[in-house]
Design an enzyme around this catalytic site. Structure first.
Site, PDB file in Angstrom:
ATOM      1  N   MET A  78       0.467  -1.099  -0.419  1.00 10.02           N
ATOM      2  CA  MET A  78      -0.059  -0.053   0.038  1.00 10.02           C
ATOM      3  C   MET A  78       1.345   1.217   0.308  1.00 10.02           C
ATOM      4  O   MET A  78       2.003   1.090   0.434  1.00 10.02           O
ATOM      5  CB  MET A  78      -0.688   0.050   1.086  1.00 10.02           C
ATOM      6  CG  MET A  78      -1.896  -1.392   1.573  1.00 10.02           C
ATOM      7  SD  MET A  78      -3.328  -0.942   3.058  1.00 10.02           S
ATOM      8  CE  MET A  78      -3.648  -0.006   2.213  1.00 10.02           C
ATOM      9  N   HIS A  79       0.060   2.400  -0.366  1.00  8.84           N
ATOM     10  CA  HIS A  79       0.840   3.884   0.433  1.00  8.84           C
ATOM     11  C   HIS A  79       2.199   4.058  -0.972  1.00  8.84           C
ATOM     12  O   HIS A  79       2.137   5.168  -1.042  1.00  8.84           O
ATOM     13  CB  HIS A  79       1.236   3.697   1.301  1.00  8.84           C
ATOM     14  CG  HIS A  79       0.653   3.152   2.779  1.00  8.84           C
ATOM     15  ND1 HIS A  79      -1.105   4.115   2.725  1.00  8.84           N
ATOM     16  CD2 HIS A  79       0.940   1.925   3.581  1.00  8.84           C
ATOM     17  CE1 HIS A  79      -1.339   3.096   3.741  1.00  8.84           C
ATOM     18  NE2 HIS A  79      -0.284   1.926   4.073  1.00  8.84           N
ATOM     19  N   ASP A 237      -2.670  -4.716   0.885  1.00 10.80           N
ATOM     20  CA  ASP A 237      -2.354  -6.120   1.000  1.00 10.80           C
ATOM     21  C   ASP A 237      -2.863  -6.469   2.194  1.00 10.80           C
ATOM     22  O   ASP A 237      -3.679  -7.759   2.541  1.00 10.80           O
ATOM     23  CB  ASP A 237      -0.194  -6.265   0.573  1.00 10.80           C
ATOM     24  CG  ASP A 237      -0.008  -4.874   1.775  1.00 10.80           C
ATOM     25  OD1 ASP A 237      -1.152  -4.252   1.967  1.00 10.80           O
ATOM     26  OD2 ASP A 237       0.752  -4.417   2.077  1.00 10.80           O
TER      27      ASP A 237
END
Length: 486
Positions: A78-79, A237
């Protein structure tokens, strides 16, 4: 029928082939490099993801009836900030979730814009790994790159874009950008203004199980797959891992022991803790979840074993560890700073309490216990707002250690259910693909039918009490070291 789950991790992409009954037929893993151009920075080349994904897909389907592959979905780190220009070229290396360069931008967002304002806009506050601070960093430090941006996307969505041409994301992954109004499931216009970007630069929002397109004909031909293979939006995830462990609906809990560590609690209701110590995100089942994330979990043990002890015999190093709850050595698991609950990118790992009789086994045990105590920090926040799960699922590479599972069960005082498949994000992604192709009516139905519990780790009353005392000592260490640092 076959469904493919693609878990785009930090060190490798793992691909999984599952049939409609949930049976895993093949797993392939392909590694790619991780770059640290400066201390605290963490980057990857998105083209590496694509190259290894295509190579992995070819290997994954080589022995199956390719005509039966119906859908592909994703679970992804992520991110990360992936920025494309008007010609769909990657502008610069992706800035990853564990990158700590955005301290100035995080301080601006939390102190100048204000935590209460951010929480009102997005249900979260700024953390160094989130995408919005990265966008501000790019704007301030690489204005020529910022000016080129045509599309902003997350790592797994770059794969979906390359495979299908669909510029899209899902609500769970978008929640971690600090650009989404999580409660109302739309982009926050206020946050876009703060970051100086436009909504057309952001991907279309989808539920995690929704089809977003089809595999491009030229890629289908290259892979030997039929036309019409559906590309499903997928999930971040941790949300994908939660689906893969049937942590869906109301009150489910999952602990993930991957590179990072997470405590994930699913809920049908939207909620935010008072200090925003836990993330409040949308879930891949269409509802919500609370999540505590520590930046270094299994990676702490990998660092200790590979880089310090210079061994790959993880099980051998743990074999002689018998007495639990009596170790006098503590380990603070902050190799890359920390997110939940401290939100401190400058926090650092430490061993404390060593003496002349400290052994190699004591220090190995301290690493395992330190990660468990770090996860307990997030559980304490959840308990403070009345969310107190009594049992949890567990997944990730670290979950393969019986000793580590036992430690976590007793540190958390929770029953830990072991599931048949430990392939959390990849298995969850394959389940999302099956739902997106119409095999199951909902994510909750699919997960509960396909995920099987095969055993339970029970906490022991005496050991729980010993670890309770140890945890209370652990809680004092980070504030003490932080005060010395400042």
């Amino acid at each position: 029928m076959f469904f493919i789950g693609i878990d785009l991790g930090t060190s490798a992409v793992k691909l999984l082939l599952m049939d409609e009954k949930g049976t895993i037929h093949h797993i392939v893993s392909k590694e790619y490099p991780l770059y640290f151009p400066r201390p605290g920075w963490s980057e990857q080349n998105p083209e590496d993801w694509m190259e290894q994904t295509i190579a992995g897909l070819k290997e994954l389907v080589s022995g199956c009836e390719k005509s039966q592959v119906k859908g592909i979905s994703f679970g992804g780190q992520m991110h990360g900030l992936v920025a494309l220009d008007a010609k769909d070229r990657v502008i610069r290396p992706a800035i990853l979730w564990n990158d700590g360069r955005t301290g100035k931008q995080v301080e601006y967002l939390n102190q100048v814009i204000g935590k209460e304002t951010l929480s009102r806009y997005t249900a979260n506050i700024a953390f160094a790994g989130f995408t919005a601070p990265k966008i501000l960093w790019l704007k301030e430090n690489e204005p020529e790159h910022f000016a080129e941006i045509k599309k902003i996307m997350l790592p797994k969505d770059y794969l979906a874009y390359r495979l299908s041409g669909a510029f899209c994301t899902d609500y769970s992954d978008a929640s971690g950008m600090l650009l989404l109004d999580v409660e109302h499931r739309c982009w926050s216009k206020e946050m876009l203004d703060i970051c100086g970007i436009r909504e057309e630069q952001l991907p279309r929002l989808h539920e995690s199980w929704e089809p977003v397109g089809e595999l491009k004909p030229e890629l289908a031909e290259e892979l030997g797959l039929p036309s019409g293979v559906k590309i499903i939006a997928g999930a971040g995830d941790n949300a994908a891992a939660a689906v893969g462990t049937a942590t869906v609906g109301d009150g489910g809990c999952n602990i993930s022991l991957g590179t990072s560590g997470t405590l994930f609690i699913s809920s049908r209701r939207f909620g935010v803790d008072e200090n925003n110590a836990l993330h409040s995100f949308a879930h891949a089942d269409g509802h919500f979840h609370l999540m505590g994330c520590m930046l270094s979990a299994a990676s702490c043990n990998k660092w200790w074993m590979d880089d310090i002890l210079k061994t790959k015999d993880y099980a051998g190093e743990q074999a002689d560890i018998m007495k639990l709850g009596e170790n006098r050595v503590f380990y603070l698991p902050y190799l890359m700073g920390e997110r939940s609950p401290h939100n401190d990118p400058d926090a650092r790992a430490a061993f404390i309490g060593m003496s002349m009789d400290t052994t190699r086994a004591d220090m190995t045990l301290a690493v395992l216990e330190g990660v468990a105590f770090g996860l307990r920090d997030s559980l304490e926040v959840a308990r403070s707002i009345g969310v107190a799960p009594k049992r949890t699922k567990i997944c990730g590479g670290g979950a393969k250690s019986p000793l580590w599972r036992k430690i976590i069960a007793n540190v958390m005082d929770m029953k830990i259910d072991l599931i048949e498949s430990e392939e959390g994000p990849g298995y969850g992604a394959a389940i999302l693909a099956a739902v997106g192709c119409g095999v199951y009516a909902s994510v909750e139905e699919a997960a509960k039918k396909l995920v099987k519990v095969v055993g339970t780790e029970e906490p022991e009353t005496e050991l729980v009490q010993k670890y309770e005392e140890r945890y209370r000592e652990f809680q004092k260490l980070y504030p003490a070291l932080k005060s010395c640092r400042s």
